[in-house]
Scaffold this active site. Sequence first.
Site, PDB file in Angstrom:
ATOM      1  N   LYS A   9       2.972  -5.981  11.775  1.00 56.14           N
ATOM      2  CA  LYS A   9       2.897  -6.602  10.334  1.00 56.14           C
ATOM      3  C   LYS A   9       4.212  -6.987   9.784  1.00 56.14           C
ATOM      4  CE  LYS A   9       2.048  -4.269   6.177  1.00 56.14           C
ATOM      5  NZ  LYS A   9       1.248  -3.123   5.539  1.00 56.14           N
TER       6      LYS A   9
ATOM      7  N   GLY B 297      -4.038  -7.364   0.910  1.00 61.29           N
ATOM      8  CA  GLY B 297      -3.453  -8.075   1.952  1.00 61.29           C
ATOM      9  C   GLY B 297      -3.255  -7.793   3.415  1.00 61.29           C
TER      10      GLY B 297
ATOM     11  N   GLY C  95      -0.378   1.084 -28.569  1.00 66.84           N
ATOM     12  CA  GLY C  95      -0.413   1.411 -26.811  1.00 66.84           C
ATOM     13  C   GLY C  95       0.237   2.832 -26.684  1.00 66.84           C
TER      14      GLY C  95
ATOM     15  N   ARG D 206       5.870   4.042  -2.623  1.00 72.72           N
ATOM     16  CA  ARG D 206       6.122   2.921  -1.718  1.00 72.72           C
ATOM     17  C   ARG D 206       7.594   2.623  -1.801  1.00 72.72           C
ATOM     18  NH1 ARG D 206       1.333  -0.890  -1.766  1.00 72.72           N
ATOM     19  NH2 ARG D 206       1.120  -0.231  -3.968  1.00 72.72           N
TER      20      ARG D 206
ATOM     21  N   THR E 225      -3.014  -4.900  -2.788  1.00 70.57           N
ATOM     22  CA  THR E 225      -3.621  -6.220  -3.214  1.00 70.57           C
ATOM     23  C   THR E 225      -4.693  -6.453  -1.874  1.00 70.57           C
ATOM     24  OG1 THR E 225      -1.984  -6.998  -1.493  1.00 70.57           O
ATOM     25  CG2 THR E 225      -1.656  -7.043  -3.905  1.00 70.57           C
TER      26      THR E 225
ATOM     27  N   HIS F 277       2.880   8.176   0.910  1.00 66.58           N
ATOM     28  CA  HIS F 277       3.024   7.015   1.648  1.00 66.58           C
ATOM     29  C   HIS F 277       4.274   7.320   2.851  1.00 66.58           C
ATOM     30  CE1 HIS F 277       3.807   2.852   3.001  1.00 66.58           C
ATOM     31  NE2 HIS F 277       4.925   3.088   2.727  1.00 66.58           N
TER      32      HIS F 277
HETATM   33  C1  R5P Z   1       2.340  -0.538   3.580  1.00 64.44           C
HETATM   34  O1  R5P Z   1       3.258   0.168   4.312  1.00 64.44           O
HETATM   35  C2  R5P Z   1       1.325   0.579   3.344  1.00 64.44           C
HETATM   36  O2  R5P Z   1       0.896   1.707   4.285  1.00 64.44           O
HETATM   37  C3  R5P Z   1      -0.223  -0.401   2.904  1.00 64.44           C
HETATM   38  O3  R5P Z   1      -0.526  -1.062   4.277  1.00 64.44           O
HETATM   39  C4  R5P Z   1       0.188  -1.345   2.058  1.00 64.44           C
HETATM   40  O4  R5P Z   1       0.999  -0.727   0.903  1.00 64.44           O
HETATM   41  C5  R5P Z   1      -0.961  -1.816   1.530  1.00 64.44           C
HETATM   42  O5  R5P Z   1      -0.711  -2.775   0.500  1.00 64.44           O
HETATM   43  P1  R5P Z   1      -1.584  -4.213   0.393  1.00 64.44           P
HETATM   44  O6  R5P Z   1      -3.140  -3.809   0.288  1.00 64.44           O
HETATM   45  O7  R5P Z   1      -1.208  -4.713  -0.747  1.00 64.44           O
HETATM   46  O8  R5P Z   1      -1.337  -5.016   1.672  1.00 64.44           O
END
Ligand code: R5P
Length: 291
Positions: free
Chosen positions: A191, A225, A38, A95, A223, A129
Site C-alpha cells: 500500500k 480507504g 462545549g 498512528r 476512512t 497501531h
Molecule cells: C495503517 O497503517 C493502518 O493499519 C490502517 O490500515 C489505516 O489506518 C486505515 O485507515 P483508512 O481506513 O483511513 O485507510
Amino acid sequence: MVKFTVIGGDASEDLAKRIAHKLKTISIKTENYVFPDGESKITIKKIPKNNIILVVQSTYPPVDTNLLRLLSIISKARKYSSKIYAVIPYMGYARQDKEFLEGEIVTVSVIGKMLKAVGTKKVITVDIHSHMALKELKISSKNVSAVSELANHFKKIKLKKPIVVSPDSGGKQRAKEFAKILNVEFIALKKHRDRKTGKVNILNTKADVKHRDVILVDDVISTGGSIIKSTQFLKKQKCKRVFVACTHALFVNNAETGIKKAGVTQIISTNTIPKNTSKVDVSGIIAKAVL
Ligand code: R5P
C-alpha cells in the site's frame, strides 16, 4: 486476592461493565454535562474504594473530548487510590508514532506525559497501531491482541478456500497470526499512502486469490480507504467474497457504506469502539491482562 474497581468513561460504558463482570466487581458510571460552550463537567457517580482502579475509556472521535474526559476521570480517581490503570481499548493518536514529515509532533508521546501527570500507573491497550507508539508513551504498559478472538469468530463462517490478506506490509505479522489460527494461507499487499493528502493506492502485488474467499485483516478502519482500495484490487483478481476483520472500526466519513459499496460481504470488528459491526468482545482478554 487483588481487588479492582472499574470506572467506565462514557466512550466505553458497556465494555467497562463487561470487564467488571469478568473481574467480579462493580463498574462505576460517569456522567457528563456539556456546557453551551462545549466544555464537559464530569461526575463519578460513586466513590471508588482504595483498590486498583481501572479507568476504561477509548479515545475514538470526538478524540480530544474523549481523551480529556479520560484524563479528568483518572485525575479524580487518583484521589482515592494510588494504583490507577488506564484501560484505553482504542488508543487514538497511536498512528502518529513518528515524525513522518519534518516539524510534525509525535502526539502519542504527549499523551504519555499527560497520562503520567494525572497519576496513571499503567496503560492497557488493545492492538495498538504499533509498538513504536507504545514505546513513545514512556509509561508502564501492556498491549493485548484481539487477533485470536477475531480469528476464532471466523471459524464459525463457512468459507471457500479462504486466504487472509493484509492491506499493507505493516500488518503482515497480524495477518500471519490470524491465518495460523485458521490454518490457511496469508499474503500482504503493498500500500502507498500520500502523506499529505492521505490518499491510498494498492501497488501491483502477486495475489493468488482467484475464486477464493478473502479475509482482509487490519487493526483500524478509519476512512475505509485501505479496505476499499484493497477490495477493488482483489475483486479485479477475481476473488470470491471479501470479509473484513478489524479491531477498531472508527468508520469516519461514512466508511462503512463505502466499504459495502466496494463489494465487501461482511465487516467484523471488536467492541473497543461500539458499532453495529462489533461482534467480538474484548472484555475477557482485558480482564486477563490486569489479573
Ligand atoms: C495503517 O497503517 C493502518 O493499519 C490502517 O490500515 C489505516 O489506518 C486505515 O485507515 P483508512 O481506513 O483511513 O485507510
